[in-house]
Design a protein around this motif. Structure first.
Motif, PDB file in Angstrom:
ATOM      1  N   ASP A  49       0.998  -1.142   0.116  1.00 14.41           N
ATOM      2  CA  ASP A  49      -0.267  -0.063   0.094  1.00 14.41           C
ATOM      3  C   ASP A  49       0.725   1.238  -0.059  1.00 14.41           C
ATOM      4  OD1 ASP A  49      -1.459   2.524   1.259  1.00 14.41           O
ATOM      5  OD2 ASP A  49      -3.044   0.872   1.257  1.00 14.41           O
ATOM      6  N   ARG A 106       0.884   4.007   1.305  1.00 18.67           N
ATOM      7  CA  ARG A 106       0.775   4.595   2.723  1.00 18.67           C
ATOM      8  C   ARG A 106       2.081   3.960   3.547  1.00 18.67           C
ATOM      9  NH1 ARG A 106      -5.098   3.649   5.143  1.00 18.67           N
ATOM     10  NH2 ARG A 106      -4.752   1.705   4.144  1.00 18.67           N
ATOM     11  N   LYS A 158       0.962  11.699   4.994  1.00 19.52           N
ATOM     12  CA  LYS A 158      -0.687  11.414   4.820  1.00 19.52           C
ATOM     13  C   LYS A 158      -1.156  12.536   3.491  1.00 19.52           C
ATOM     14  CE  LYS A 158      -5.019  11.953   7.468  1.00 19.52           C
ATOM     15  NZ  LYS A 158      -5.545  12.603   8.664  1.00 19.52           N
ATOM     16  N   VAL A 159      -0.826  13.613   3.594  1.00 20.31           N
ATOM     17  CA  VAL A 159      -1.125  14.683   2.244  1.00 20.31           C
ATOM     18  C   VAL A 159      -0.823  14.088   0.965  1.00 20.31           C
ATOM     19  CG1 VAL A 159      -0.900  16.795   1.602  1.00 20.31           C
ATOM     20  CG2 VAL A 159      -0.954  16.494   3.942  1.00 20.31           C
ATOM     21  N   THR A 160       0.506  13.472   0.937  1.00 21.06           N
ATOM     22  CA  THR A 160       0.841  12.902  -0.400  1.00 21.06           C
ATOM     23  C   THR A 160       0.091  11.546  -0.679  1.00 21.06           C
ATOM     24  OG1 THR A 160       3.050  13.631   0.032  1.00 21.06           O
ATOM     25  CG2 THR A 160       2.966  12.096  -1.746  1.00 21.06           C
ATOM     26  N   ALA A 161      -0.058  10.852   0.212  1.00 21.52           N
ATOM     27  CA  ALA A 161      -0.895   9.350   0.028  1.00 21.52           C
ATOM     28  C   ALA A 161      -2.269  10.044  -0.475  1.00 21.52           C
ATOM     29  CB  ALA A 161      -0.944   8.813   1.368  1.00 21.52           C
ATOM     30  N   GLU A 162      -2.931  11.003   0.158  1.00 18.46           N
ATOM     31  CA  GLU A 162      -4.364  11.374  -0.364  1.00 18.46           C
ATOM     32  C   GLU A 162      -4.152  11.809  -1.747  1.00 18.46           C
ATOM     33  OE1 GLU A 162      -7.241  11.013   1.074  1.00 18.46           O
ATOM     34  OE2 GLU A 162      -6.108   9.898   2.631  1.00 18.46           O
ATOM     35  N   LYS A 163      -3.169  12.583  -2.283  1.00 21.79           N
ATOM     36  CA  LYS A 163      -3.097  13.053  -3.378  1.00 21.79           C
ATOM     37  C   LYS A 163      -2.662  11.977  -4.607  1.00 21.79           C
ATOM     38  CE  LYS A 163      -0.496  16.572  -5.949  1.00 21.79           C
ATOM     39  NZ  LYS A 163       0.733  17.451  -6.312  1.00 21.79           N
ATOM     40  N   TYR A 190      -3.924   8.767  -4.003  1.00 23.13           N
ATOM     41  CA  TYR A 190      -5.097   8.140  -4.162  1.00 23.13           C
ATOM     42  C   TYR A 190      -6.042   8.776  -5.122  1.00 23.13           C
ATOM     43  CZ  TYR A 190      -4.301   5.195  -0.185  1.00 23.13           C
ATOM     44  OH  TYR A 190      -3.867   4.110   0.759  1.00 23.13           O
ATOM     45  N   GLN A 191      -6.013  10.229  -5.212  1.00 23.28           N
ATOM     46  CA  GLN A 191      -6.897  10.928  -6.101  1.00 23.28           C
ATOM     47  C   GLN A 191      -6.308  10.691  -7.670  1.00 23.28           C
ATOM     48  OE1 GLN A 191      -6.692  15.114  -4.815  1.00 23.28           O
ATOM     49  NE2 GLN A 191      -7.711  14.667  -2.719  1.00 23.28           N
ATOM     50  N   PHE A 196      -2.690   3.411  -5.823  1.00 21.32           N
ATOM     51  CA  PHE A 196      -2.974   2.883  -4.495  1.00 21.32           C
ATOM     52  C   PHE A 196      -1.951   2.014  -4.109  1.00 21.32           C
ATOM     53  CE2 PHE A 196      -6.970   4.046  -6.421  1.00 21.32           C
ATOM     54  CZ  PHE A 196      -7.814   4.778  -5.515  1.00 21.32           C
TER      55      PHE A 196
END
Length: 366
Positions: free
Chosen positions: A182, A184, A191-196, A198-199, A203
């Protein structure tokens, strides 16, 4: 994997819930109970949490009042860093029985390069197991370990079988291991980069690997090249036993928010005194003073000034921090102040080293 990559035997040892585990070891009444090292109440912050507390969602950097809501039975213990440092030194002495290439990251974790070790043991996995057993028997604490060809993968692996476990990623397993991971879990992906990611449909490591270096540069800036290489198992940073301190700091969170610079001067003077004490204890000095201000809305601002000479004296640190405080008007009431000194006289310019490479076709037992 590329044939010119240096192949090493790297162990990353990470103590399990170190601060909380030390407190439980020293006080048998805390064993098996949810423990948080830090402060409770609305102003307190959790520095570390035992695994019993983590089951309730309590974690480091969490506000003390929120931690208490998640776990009503939570026991708060004041941190004792002198004790943690003492235990850390005992653990490091064990590391040095196996190799002199030990790079501490903090009191509770370190990298070890055992490619060539003092025991002549060809198995890094067996060395890691022996080290963990000795830490348990001689110190009384459990540790987890990751073993692989470089620091990046070893660090990820150490978190794989926590607590009190270890994970080995052999050379031929590296690419598959990273592809299935994953995003993450990648060290360096916050956390911020992982969300970006994901978008953008990223994944797993495999998703990341399918993106070109130009795409990653365009979307993640200078970090893009780093992501491109690490997902391919490329990380050439060596274990550096002589890591020098880059900065030294102290900070205080106040029981009540402060709204005027005048009220902050006394607090700032105490912080400057603590920074000076730590500098003199470490026998270092610095040129750059940075003032850290955290407002009541949790926004964080820093202001810095670089002097022409090295300083460690309390009065000079305080006067410089005072100037920085008055440099701009406050945006809000203040909950935390901190002072740090960087650009220390311990920093040295490293000479470029000739890189050695080992073919992956060689037999390499882990």
């Amino acid at each position: 994997m590329p044939f010119d990559l240096p192949i090493r035997k790297i162990i990353h040892v990470d103590m399990d819930a170190f601060y909380a585990s030390v407190e439980q070891m020293d006080n048998p009444l805390l064993k098996g109970k949810p423990v948080a090292v830090g402060g409770g109440g609305k102003r307190g912050v959790v520095s570390a949490a035992s695994y019993e507390a983590r089951k309730f969602g309590v974690k480091s950097a969490m506000a003390g009042n929120l931690a208490s809501k998640l776990c009503p039975e939570l026991i708060f213990v004041r941190p004792n860093f002198e004790r943690y440092s003492e235990i850390s030194k005992q653990i490091r002495s064990i590391f040095f029985d196996y190799t002199d290439l030990v790079e501490p990251l903090s009191l509770d974790e370190a990298y070890l390069d055992v490619t060539e070790n003092k025991n002549g043991n060809p198995s890094a996995s067996l060395i890691a197991k022996e080290i963990r057993t000795r830490i348990l028997n001689e110190v009384g604490l459990t540790a987890s370990a990751g073993i692989s060809i470089n620091k990046f993968i070893a660090k990820i692996a150490s978190d794989y079988n926590k607590p009190n476990g270890q994970k080995t990623v052999n050379p031929e397993e590296v690419l598959e291991f990273l592809e299935q991971l994953d995003i993450r879990k990648f060290y360096g992906v916050g956390k911020v980069t992982a969300e970006k990611m994901y978008q953008k449909g990223i994944f797993t490591g495999l998703d990341l690997k399918q993106k070109s270096i130009d795409y990653l540069d365009a979307n993640f800036g200078k970090s893009g090249r780093y992501y491109y290489h690490i997902v391919r198992g490329i990380h050439t940073s060596e274990v550096k036993p002589d890591r020098t301190r880059k900065s030294l700091a102290a900070e205080r969170t106040f029981s009540e928010n402060l709204s005027s610079e005048v009220f902050m001067l006394e607090k700032l003077e105490h912080i400057a005194e603590e920074v000076s004490r730590r500098l003199n204890k470490s026998k270092v000095a610095g040129k750059t003073v940075t003032l850290k201000i955290k407002y009541s809305d949790f926004t964080l601002h820093t202001r810095s000034k670089t002097l022409k000479f090295f300083i460690s004296d309390k009065s000079v640190i305080f006067e410089t921090a005072k100037d920085l405080l008055y440099q701009e008007k406050l945006n809000n009431s203040v909950r935390l102040l901190g002072i740090s000194l960087s650009n220390l006289n311990t920093e040295k310019k490293e000479k470029p080293k000739e890189k050695k490479s080992v073919s992956v076709q060689l037999e390499f037992k882990f």
